[in-house]
Design a protein around this motif. Structure first.
Motif, PDB file in Angstrom:
ATOM      1  N   UNK A  58       0.955  -1.288   0.008  1.00  0.00           N
ATOM      2  CA  UNK A  58      -0.030   0.091   0.014  1.00  0.00           C
ATOM      3  C   UNK A  58       0.745   1.436  -0.175  1.00  0.00           C
ATOM      4  N   UNK A  59       0.199   2.272  -0.479  1.00  0.00           N
ATOM      5  CA  UNK A  59       1.006   3.602  -0.612  1.00  0.00           C
ATOM      6  C   UNK A  59       0.761   4.554   0.409  1.00  0.00           C
ATOM      7  N   UNK A  60       1.639   4.426   1.597  1.00  0.00           N
ATOM      8  CA  UNK A  60       1.382   4.911   2.681  1.00  0.00           C
ATOM      9  C   UNK A  60       1.715   6.568   2.529  1.00  0.00           C
ATOM     10  N   UNK A  61       2.641   6.861   2.012  1.00  0.00           N
ATOM     11  CA  UNK A  61       3.067   8.457   1.783  1.00  0.00           C
ATOM     12  C   UNK A  61       2.541   8.949   0.389  1.00  0.00           C
ATOM     13  N   UNK A  62       1.560   8.623  -0.322  1.00  0.00           N
ATOM     14  CA  UNK A  62       1.156   9.019  -1.439  1.00  0.00           C
ATOM     15  C   UNK A  62       0.033   9.938  -1.108  1.00  0.00           C
ATOM     16  N   UNK A  63      -0.326  10.804  -2.027  1.00  0.00           N
ATOM     17  CA  UNK A  63      -1.390  11.799  -2.068  1.00  0.00           C
ATOM     18  C   UNK A  63      -2.329  11.536  -3.426  1.00  0.00           C
ATOM     19  N   UNK A  64      -3.634  11.902  -3.338  1.00  0.00           N
ATOM     20  CA  UNK A  64      -4.578  11.379  -4.167  1.00  0.00           C
ATOM     21  C   UNK A  64      -4.131  11.974  -5.713  1.00  0.00           C
ATOM     22  N   UNK A  65      -3.471  13.162  -5.657  1.00  0.00           N
ATOM     23  CA  UNK A  65      -2.867  13.908  -7.055  1.00  0.00           C
ATOM     24  C   UNK A  65      -1.708  13.295  -7.501  1.00  0.00           C
ATOM     25  N   UNK A  66      -1.180  12.093  -7.052  1.00  0.00           N
ATOM     26  CA  UNK A  66      -0.162  11.395  -7.447  1.00  0.00           C
ATOM     27  C   UNK A  66      -0.637  10.345  -8.516  1.00  0.00           C
ATOM     28  N   UNK A  67      -1.879  10.224  -8.520  1.00  0.00           N
ATOM     29  CA  UNK A  67      -2.657   8.977  -9.120  1.00  0.00           C
ATOM     30  C   UNK A  67      -3.706   9.538 -10.163  1.00  0.00           C
ATOM     31  N   UNK A  68      -3.782  10.786 -10.401  1.00  0.00           N
ATOM     32  CA  UNK A  68      -4.880  11.303 -10.989  1.00  0.00           C
ATOM     33  C   UNK A  68      -5.158  10.917 -12.181  1.00  0.00           C
ATOM     34  N   UNK A  69      -4.170  10.091 -12.934  1.00  0.00           N
ATOM     35  CA  UNK A  69      -4.104   9.563 -14.345  1.00  0.00           C
ATOM     36  C   UNK A  69      -4.469   7.916 -14.192  1.00  0.00           C
ATOM     37  N   UNK A  70      -4.408   7.498 -13.067  1.00  0.00           N
ATOM     38  CA  UNK A  70      -4.708   5.841 -12.831  1.00  0.00           C
ATOM     39  C   UNK A  70      -5.882   5.529 -12.785  1.00  0.00           C
ATOM     40  N   UNK A  71      -6.339   4.539 -13.233  1.00  0.00           N
ATOM     41  CA  UNK A  71      -7.529   3.791 -13.016  1.00  0.00           C
ATOM     42  C   UNK A  71      -7.692   3.489 -11.570  1.00  0.00           C
ATOM     43  N   UNK A  72      -8.882   3.867 -10.905  1.00  0.00           N
ATOM     44  CA  UNK A  72      -8.995   3.734  -9.386  1.00  0.00           C
ATOM     45  C   UNK A  72     -10.363   3.033  -9.183  1.00  0.00           C
ATOM     46  N   UNK A  73     -10.186   1.784  -8.626  1.00  0.00           N
ATOM     47  CA  UNK A  73     -11.677   0.986  -8.645  1.00  0.00           C
ATOM     48  C   UNK A  73     -11.584   0.361  -7.235  1.00  0.00           C
ATOM     49  N   UNK A  74     -12.980   0.131  -6.911  1.00  0.00           N
ATOM     50  CA  UNK A  74     -13.148  -0.666  -5.405  1.00  0.00           C
ATOM     51  C   UNK A  74     -14.433  -1.531  -5.958  1.00  0.00           C
ATOM     52  N   UNK A  75     -15.041  -2.307  -4.750  1.00  0.00           N
ATOM     53  CA  UNK A  75     -16.192  -2.767  -5.098  1.00  0.00           C
ATOM     54  C   UNK A  75     -16.907  -2.747  -3.649  1.00  0.00           C
ATOM     55  N   UNK A  76     -18.373  -2.680  -3.581  1.00  0.00           N
ATOM     56  CA  UNK A  76     -19.059  -2.550  -2.490  1.00  0.00           C
ATOM     57  C   UNK A  76     -20.072  -3.775  -2.350  1.00  0.00           C
ATOM     58  N   UNK A  77     -20.560  -4.015  -1.194  1.00  0.00           N
ATOM     59  CA  UNK A  77     -21.608  -5.100  -0.789  1.00  0.00           C
ATOM     60  C   UNK A  77     -22.420  -4.561   0.052  1.00  0.00           C
ATOM     61  N   UNK A  78     -23.841  -5.075   0.055  1.00  0.00           N
ATOM     62  CA  UNK A  78     -24.895  -4.662   1.026  1.00  0.00           C
ATOM     63  C   UNK A  78     -24.061  -4.997   2.545  1.00  0.00           C
ATOM     64  N   UNK A  79     -24.088  -4.025   3.247  1.00  0.00           N
ATOM     65  CA  UNK A  79     -23.399  -3.950   4.490  1.00  0.00           C
ATOM     66  C   UNK A  79     -23.865  -5.413   5.364  1.00  0.00           C
ATOM     67  N   UNK A  80     -25.262  -5.421   5.278  1.00  0.00           N
ATOM     68  CA  UNK A  80     -25.712  -6.625   6.107  1.00  0.00           C
ATOM     69  C   UNK A  80     -25.331  -7.999   5.676  1.00  0.00           C
ATOM     70  N   UNK A  81     -25.156  -8.316   4.240  1.00  0.00           N
ATOM     71  CA  UNK A  81     -24.681  -9.423   3.936  1.00  0.00           C
ATOM     72  C   UNK A  81     -23.074  -9.725   4.267  1.00  0.00           C
ATOM     73  N   UNK A  82     -22.357  -8.687   4.076  1.00  0.00           N
ATOM     74  CA  UNK A  82     -21.029  -8.295   4.359  1.00  0.00           C
ATOM     75  C   UNK A  82     -20.930  -8.963   5.844  1.00  0.00           C
ATOM     76  N   UNK A  83     -21.512  -8.415   6.867  1.00  0.00           N
ATOM     77  CA  UNK A  83     -21.597  -8.800   8.123  1.00  0.00           C
ATOM     78  C   UNK A  83     -22.036 -10.155   8.290  1.00  0.00           C
ATOM     79  N   UNK A  84     -22.982 -10.752   7.712  1.00  0.00           N
ATOM     80  CA  UNK A  84     -23.157 -12.176   7.727  1.00  0.00           C
ATOM     81  C   UNK A  84     -21.961 -12.923   7.192  1.00  0.00           C
ATOM     82  N   UNK A  85     -21.337 -12.646   6.032  1.00  0.00           N
ATOM     83  CA  UNK A  85     -20.322 -13.337   5.473  1.00  0.00           C
ATOM     84  C   UNK A  85     -19.242 -13.342   6.637  1.00  0.00           C
ATOM     85  N   UNK A  86     -18.876 -12.252   7.088  1.00  0.00           N
ATOM     86  CA  UNK A  86     -17.651 -12.175   7.948  1.00  0.00           C
ATOM     87  C   UNK A  86     -17.944 -13.008   9.262  1.00  0.00           C
ATOM     88  N   UNK A  87     -19.239 -13.267   9.817  1.00  0.00           N
ATOM     89  CA  UNK A  87     -19.553 -13.973  10.846  1.00  0.00           C
ATOM     90  C   UNK A  87     -19.378 -15.596  10.389  1.00  0.00           C
TER      91      UNK A  87
END
Length: 172
Positions: A61-90
């Motif tokens: 991970x990029x501990x010292x980086x700033x968002x502006x360092x990556x303005x041209x990079x493709x940034x992505x993440x995924x989300x999930x229904x929080x209740x299903x996520x808690x059930x999955x963790x359990x």
């Protein structure tokens, strides 16, 4: 927020892993594309990559980086229904045999919401109700937070980081 982002330099991308939202698959995939060339593919599918190998050798991970360092990079993440996520963790961390998480979160949930039993050696029988109470307590008190149940918007901060893609993980 950049500290959670995993760089994928080969394709100028940044991935923000949210636990219990396919993050193991994506870390295997990132390892697969970073460690093999198109001509000499060692792996044909991410599930062929040993998870320990993918986690140990993932880009740092990029501990010292700033968002502006990556303005041209493709940034992505995924989300999930929080209740299903808690059930999955359990299910994954407490219902299935997992002595590490039994000792960590099973112990905390049982002692906080069932009571302390000094003779207890194993914390394998935490209930879903106790776990949910523990997660709510952890979030409110800002103590004992874990990536497996921490709120996705706190991990990846989509209001601060401009993501190019936010996918939704859904199991039917």
């Amino acid at each position: 927020m950049i500290k959670y982002m995993i760089p994928v330099p080969l394709v100028r991308s940044l991935y923000c892993p949210v636990e219990k939202v396919g993050s193991t698959f994506w870390q295997r995939f990132i390892y697969m594309i970073q460690k093999s060339s198109p001509r000499k593919r060692k792996y044909s599918h991410p599930f062929e990559v040993d998870i320990n190998l993918a986690l140990v050798h993932r880009p740092k991970p990029l501990y010292q980086a700033k968002p502006s360092d990556f303005k041209n990079d493709f940034k992505f993440m995924f989300v999930r229904d929080p209740y299903k996520r808690i059930a999955s963790a359990f299910v994954d961390k407490l219902l299935a045999p997992n002595p590490l998480f039994w000792n960590l979160f099973g112990r905390l949930a049982i002692e906080r919401f069932r009571g302390v039993d000094k003779n207890r050696k194993c914390f394998h029988d935490v209930t879903f109700s106790e776990f949910v109470q523990f997660v709510v307590w952890a979030e409110k008190s800002r103590r004992e937070l874990d990536a497996h149940f921490q709120v996705a918007t706190e991990v990846c901060v989509p209001c601060t980081m401009k993501y190019d893609f936010i996918g939704k993980y859904k199991i039917f």
